[in-house]
Design a protein around this motif. Structure first.
Motif, PDB file in Angstrom:
ATOM      1  N   ALA A 145      78.758  19.959  71.698  1.00  0.00           N
ATOM      2  CA  ALA A 145      77.830  19.124  72.452  1.00  0.00           C
ATOM      3  C   ALA A 145      78.320  17.690  72.461  1.00  0.00           C
ATOM      4  CB  ALA A 145      76.439  19.201  71.834  1.00  0.00           C
ATOM      5  N   ALA A 146      78.011  17.000  73.551  1.00  0.00           N
ATOM      6  CA  ALA A 146      78.375  15.589  73.688  1.00  0.00           C
ATOM      7  C   ALA A 146      77.178  14.815  74.224  1.00  0.00           C
ATOM      8  CB  ALA A 146      79.569  15.433  74.618  1.00  0.00           C
ATOM      9  N   PHE A 185      77.352  19.948  77.389  1.00  0.00           N
ATOM     10  CA  PHE A 185      78.104  20.885  76.555  1.00  0.00           C
ATOM     11  C   PHE A 185      79.589  20.575  76.714  1.00  0.00           C
ATOM     12  CE2 PHE A 185      74.136  23.215  77.256  1.00  0.00           C
ATOM     13  CZ  PHE A 185      73.845  23.576  75.947  1.00  0.00           C
ATOM     14  N   GLU A 186      80.317  20.731  75.632  1.00  0.00           N
ATOM     15  CA  GLU A 186      81.756  20.465  75.625  1.00  0.00           C
ATOM     16  C   GLU A 186      82.490  21.766  75.287  1.00  0.00           C
ATOM     17  OE1 GLU A 186      83.938  16.844  73.685  1.00  0.00           O
ATOM     18  OE2 GLU A 186      84.016  18.496  72.250  1.00  0.00           O
ATOM     19  N   ASP A 187      83.111  22.384  76.296  1.00  0.00           N
ATOM     20  CA  ASP A 187      83.869  23.627  76.114  1.00  0.00           C
ATOM     21  C   ASP A 187      85.348  23.302  76.123  1.00  0.00           C
ATOM     22  OD1 ASP A 187      81.340  24.778  76.471  1.00  0.00           O
ATOM     23  OD2 ASP A 187      81.687  25.073  78.611  1.00  0.00           O
ATOM     24  N   HIS A 203      86.001  21.023  79.279  1.00  0.00           N
ATOM     25  CA  HIS A 203      85.022  21.027  80.374  1.00  0.00           C
ATOM     26  C   HIS A 203      83.682  20.517  79.861  1.00  0.00           C
ATOM     27  CE1 HIS A 203      82.661  22.357  83.803  1.00  0.00           C
ATOM     28  NE2 HIS A 203      81.863  23.006  82.973  1.00  0.00           N
ATOM     29  N   TYR A 204      83.075  19.610  80.625  1.00  0.00           N
ATOM     30  CA  TYR A 204      81.743  19.092  80.313  1.00  0.00           C
ATOM     31  C   TYR A 204      80.778  19.494  81.420  1.00  0.00           C
ATOM     32  CZ  TYR A 204      84.106  16.070  76.957  1.00  0.00           C
ATOM     33  OH  TYR A 204      84.856  15.598  75.915  1.00  0.00           O
ATOM     34  N   ILE A 216      82.656  17.969  84.770  1.00  0.00           N
ATOM     35  CA  ILE A 216      83.920  17.242  84.816  1.00  0.00           C
ATOM     36  C   ILE A 216      84.872  17.846  83.798  1.00  0.00           C
ATOM     37  CG2 ILE A 216      83.235  15.446  83.153  1.00  0.00           C
ATOM     38  CD1 ILE A 216      84.658  13.443  85.106  1.00  0.00           C
ATOM     39  N   ASP A 217      86.152  17.931  84.147  1.00  0.00           N
ATOM     40  CA  ASP A 217      87.169  18.558  83.299  1.00  0.00           C
ATOM     41  C   ASP A 217      88.271  17.560  82.970  1.00  0.00           C
ATOM     42  OD1 ASP A 217      85.696  20.833  83.769  1.00  0.00           O
ATOM     43  OD2 ASP A 217      87.137  21.723  85.141  1.00  0.00           O
ATOM     44  N   PHE A 218      88.818  17.678  81.763  1.00  0.00           N
ATOM     45  CA  PHE A 218      89.923  16.824  81.335  1.00  0.00           C
ATOM     46  C   PHE A 218      91.046  17.672  80.761  1.00  0.00           C
ATOM     47  CE2 PHE A 218      86.313  13.971  81.204  1.00  0.00           C
ATOM     48  CZ  PHE A 218      86.830  12.782  81.690  1.00  0.00           C
ATOM     49  N   GLN A 219      92.271  17.238  80.995  1.00  0.00           N
ATOM     50  CA  GLN A 219      93.431  17.761  80.288  1.00  0.00           C
ATOM     51  C   GLN A 219      93.848  16.693  79.295  1.00  0.00           C
ATOM     52  OE1 GLN A 219      96.433  20.037  82.548  1.00  0.00           O
ATOM     53  NE2 GLN A 219      95.398  19.256  84.367  1.00  0.00           N
ATOM     54  N   GLN A 220      94.098  17.094  78.058  1.00  0.00           N
ATOM     55  CA  GLN A 220      94.431  16.106  77.025  1.00  0.00           C
ATOM     56  C   GLN A 220      95.610  16.565  76.179  1.00  0.00           C
ATOM     57  OE1 GLN A 220      90.882  15.434  74.666  1.00  0.00           O
ATOM     58  NE2 GLN A 220      90.280  13.736  75.984  1.00  0.00           N
ATOM     59  N   LEU A 221      96.425  15.598  75.791  1.00  0.00           N
ATOM     60  CA  LEU A 221      97.435  15.792  74.759  1.00  0.00           C
ATOM     61  C   LEU A 221      96.912  15.124  73.500  1.00  0.00           C
ATOM     62  CD1 LEU A 221     100.722  15.021  76.731  1.00  0.00           C
ATOM     63  CD2 LEU A 221      99.781  17.272  76.129  1.00  0.00           C
TER      64      LEU A 221
END
Length: 197
Positions: A125-126, A149-151, A173-174, A186-191
């Motif tokens: 959760a966020a 929700f933070e998946d 994914h949020y 909204i979706d993020f790609q992260q390193l």
């Protein structure tokens, strides 16, 4: 901003390089990356505290299934300019805190005594400071609520004889899962770069 995140990571590593028994938490992580599915053009920056579960649910197997808790401070920054035809509503940046339990599976034995690949998945959760984000369109990205929700799903590589360093990739994914009628998501790609004590 990525240099600031790297500086925070290095300072944290130097400050908490004593044993895990003396630490309040088991690891730290910094990550950054772009969002991928909207007209908001956001970049994300994240600093995390990590707590290892110290579990082994596949005893006797060649694989280790365990996990950890991730508590994060998050900052999203809009990369749009006024020339992009911005929406009338929404904020150009937002901050958040999140908490997620993360399951991780990896080989029990490291390759060459130093490299261990892993796969992880988690749902948490966020809580965001803003639910509407400025976008390159007539309408803002409307997340519907400050609660999200933070998946996530991720892969990575632990490095070192004690698996103390880690490099990885995550897709996050949020969304509010339909709690609110507005739910753009909204979706993020992260390193990310992590250090375990």
């Amino acid at each position: 901003m990525p240099i600031k995140l790297l500086s925070i990571f290095i300072l944290s590593y130097l400050s908490y390089s004593y044993s895990a028994a003396d630490s309040f938490f088991d690891g730290i992580s910094v990550s950054t990356g772009p969002e991928t599915n909207s007209n908001a053009n956001m970049d994300s920056y994240r600093v995390s505290l990590l707590w290892d579960w110290q579990q082994d649910w596949l005893q006797g197997s060649r694989w280790l299934l365990s996990g950890y808790y991730d508590f994060s401070l998050i900052y999203w920054e809009n990369q749009l300019s006024h020339e992009d035809g911005l929406s009338a509503e929404g904020n150009g940046s937002t901050t958040a805190i999140s908490f997620s339990p993360i399951f991780r599976i990896k080989p029990r034995d490291a390759f060459f005594n130093a490299l261990t690949p892993y796969l992880e998945i988690g749902v948490g959760a966020a809580l965001l400071t803003h639910s509407k984000i400025v976008a390159k369109s007539f309408s803002a990205v409307d997340l519907g609520s400050n609660f999200q929700f933070e998946d996530r799903i991720g892969i990575g590589l632990q490095i070192g004889s004690q698996r103390q360093f880690e490099l990885g990739y995550r897709y996050i994914h949020y969304s509010n899962a339909g709690i609110n009628s507005n739910n753009d998501g909204i979706d993020f790609q992260q390193l990310h770069l992590s250090f375990w004590f």
